[in-house]
Design an enzyme around this catalytic site. Structure first.
Site, short mmCIF file in Angstrom:
data_model
loop_
_atom_site.label_atom_id
_atom_site.label_comp_id
_atom_site.label_asym_id
_atom_site.label_seq_id
_atom_site.Cartn_x
_atom_site.Cartn_y
_atom_site.Cartn_z
N PRO A 1 -1.16 -97.88 -80.31
CA PRO A 1 -2.24 -97.69 -79.32
C PRO A 1 -1.76 -96.97 -78.06
O PRO A 1 -2.58 -96.50 -77.28
CB PRO A 1 -2.69 -99.12 -79.00
CG PRO A 1 -2.20 -99.96 -80.12
CD PRO A 1 -0.93 -99.31 -80.59
N GLU B 1 5.00 -106.95 -83.04
CA GLU B 1 4.60 -106.43 -81.72
C GLU B 1 4.94 -104.95 -81.57
O GLU B 1 4.65 -104.35 -80.53
CB GLU B 1 5.26 -107.23 -80.60
CG GLU B 1 5.00 -108.74 -80.66
CD GLU B 1 3.53 -109.08 -80.88
OE1 GLU B 1 2.70 -108.63 -80.08
OE2 GLU B 1 3.23 -109.81 -81.86
N ARG C 1 -7.79 -83.97 -96.54
CA ARG C 1 -9.05 -83.30 -96.90
C ARG C 1 -9.20 -81.93 -96.24
O ARG C 1 -10.07 -81.15 -96.61
CB ARG C 1 -10.25 -84.20 -96.62
CG ARG C 1 -10.43 -84.60 -95.19
CD ARG C 1 -11.57 -85.60 -95.04
NE ARG C 1 -12.85 -85.05 -95.41
CZ ARG C 1 -13.51 -84.10 -94.73
NH1 ARG C 1 -12.99 -83.62 -93.63
NH2 ARG C 1 -14.68 -83.66 -95.14
N ASP D 1 -15.21 -74.39 -91.02
CA ASP D 1 -15.39 -73.59 -89.81
C ASP D 1 -16.87 -73.36 -89.54
O ASP D 1 -17.28 -72.31 -89.08
CB ASP D 1 -14.57 -72.30 -89.81
CG ASP D 1 -14.68 -71.53 -91.11
OD1 ASP D 1 -13.64 -71.21 -91.70
OD2 ASP D 1 -15.82 -71.25 -91.53
N1 4HQ Z 1 -1.15 -100.68 -84.12
N2 4HQ Z 1 -3.53 -96.67 -83.48
C1 4HQ Z 1 0.41 -102.46 -83.46
C2 4HQ Z 1 -2.36 -100.10 -83.72
C3 4HQ Z 1 -2.57 -98.64 -83.76
C4 4HQ Z 1 -3.72 -97.96 -83.27
C5 4HQ Z 1 -0.07 -99.98 -84.79
C6 4HQ Z 1 -0.98 -102.09 -83.92
C7 4HQ Z 1 1.30 -100.40 -84.31
C8 4HQ Z 1 2.77 -102.28 -83.94
N3 4HQ Z 1 -1.76 -97.70 -84.23
N4 4HQ Z 1 1.43 -101.85 -84.30
N5 4HQ Z 1 -4.80 -98.49 -82.70
O1 4HQ Z 1 -3.24 -100.80 -83.30
O2 4HQ Z 1 -2.33 -96.51 -84.06
#
Ligand code: 4HQ
Length: 259
Positions: A88, A115, A153, A168
């Site tokens: 995130p 985590e 895709r 396009d």
């Molecule tokens: N995670 N976009 C936590 C995500 C996530 C997202 C991936 C959760 C990585 C450790 N990854 N792990 N939103 O929520 O990419």
């Protein structure tokens, strides 16, 4: 295109090679998917990939050493690929980003669990950090599969039909227009007459007008970002006028203001 995915759950990626558009692209040799388990790069008898966070707190963190060894092995096997970590905290991906990603020969996707991964691994061995949206998932596997599906895709020949019209098209950056199929009449209503007319120019104009109207009503941010040509602005104004005439009591007032 080549994808190498580093994941504690390699089995879940079989869904991509087994089904649908991505499955066909794999079968046609348009894309190769290689899976790497960090557990196979551990040295200890317990095959430990995670440990407790320095500073305390809940959850576990993915250790540097197995991921460093996994990335080194993948880089040797796929020397032209760049390494992306899904999290995130990364760059928020949109369709334009997927088009950029599809230009590279290959990507190593690092899917974290717990985590997340030790920050030093990201700083030294990851080229890009990507997010698929502002919500928290339990792992990077689904984000990695989302990116792979959206990119695959786009590869030439991945869709059954001619994709140039789709890819396009003038509807780039807009929401899609409504779609209908047989029968012409159901209990829920009739198909818009213009789609039965055989008038291809009129159909294209109607679709663009619908796409503009829906985008203005549901995602005005997309219109502000993209801008409108003179013709599009005129089509949208006419569509808004018609929609206000047809449903005078419907929709928040801000949707009725002109672009
Ligand atoms: N995670 N976009 C936590 C995500 C996530 C997202 C991936 C959760 C990585 C450790 N990854 N792990 N939103 O929520 O990419």
């Amino acid at each position: 295109m080549r994808f190498d995915v580093i994941t504690l759950f390699p089995e879940v990626f079989r869904i991509l090679s087994a089904y649908g558009v991505s499955g066909r692209a794999v079968a046609r040799g348009l894309v190769e998917i290689h899976l790497w388990n960090p557990r196979d790069f551990t040295q200890d008898p317990h095959r430990t990939v995670d440990d407790r966070p320095y500073g305390g707190g809940p959850g576990m963190v993915m250790k540097v050493e197995p991921l460093r060894a996994a990335i080194a092995a993948v880089r040797a096997a796929a020397p032209h690929s760049r390494v992306a970590y899904l999290s995130p905290q990364g760059r928020l991906l949109d369709q334009a980003a997927m088009v950029e990603i599809a230009q590279q020969p290959g990507w190593v996707l690092l899917a974290g669990r717990y985590e997340g991964v030790d920050e030093r691994l990201i700083e030294h061995h990851v080229d890009e950090e990507w997010s698929i949206g502002d919500y928290v998932l339990s792992g990077g596997e689904l984000p990695a599969m989302v990116v792979m599906d959206a990119v695959i895709r786009l590869l030439p020949g991945a869709l059954g039909h001619d994709q140039s019209a789709q890819l396009d098209s003038y509807m780039d950056g807009l929401l899609d227009c409504p779609h209908y199929t047989r029968p012409e009449e159901t209990a829920e209503g009739r198909v818009p007459e213009v789609l039965l007319s055989g008038d291809h120019a009129a159909i294209a104009r109607w679709r663009l007008r619908q796409a503009l109207l829906r985008t203005w009503q549901r995602r005005p941010d997309l219109i502000k970002r993209r801008g409108l040509s003179e013709r599009e602005r005129a089509l949208l104004e006419a569509a808004l006028e018609a929609s206000i005439q047809a449903h005078p009591e419907e929709g928040p007032v801000e949707y009725r203001s002109k672009p």
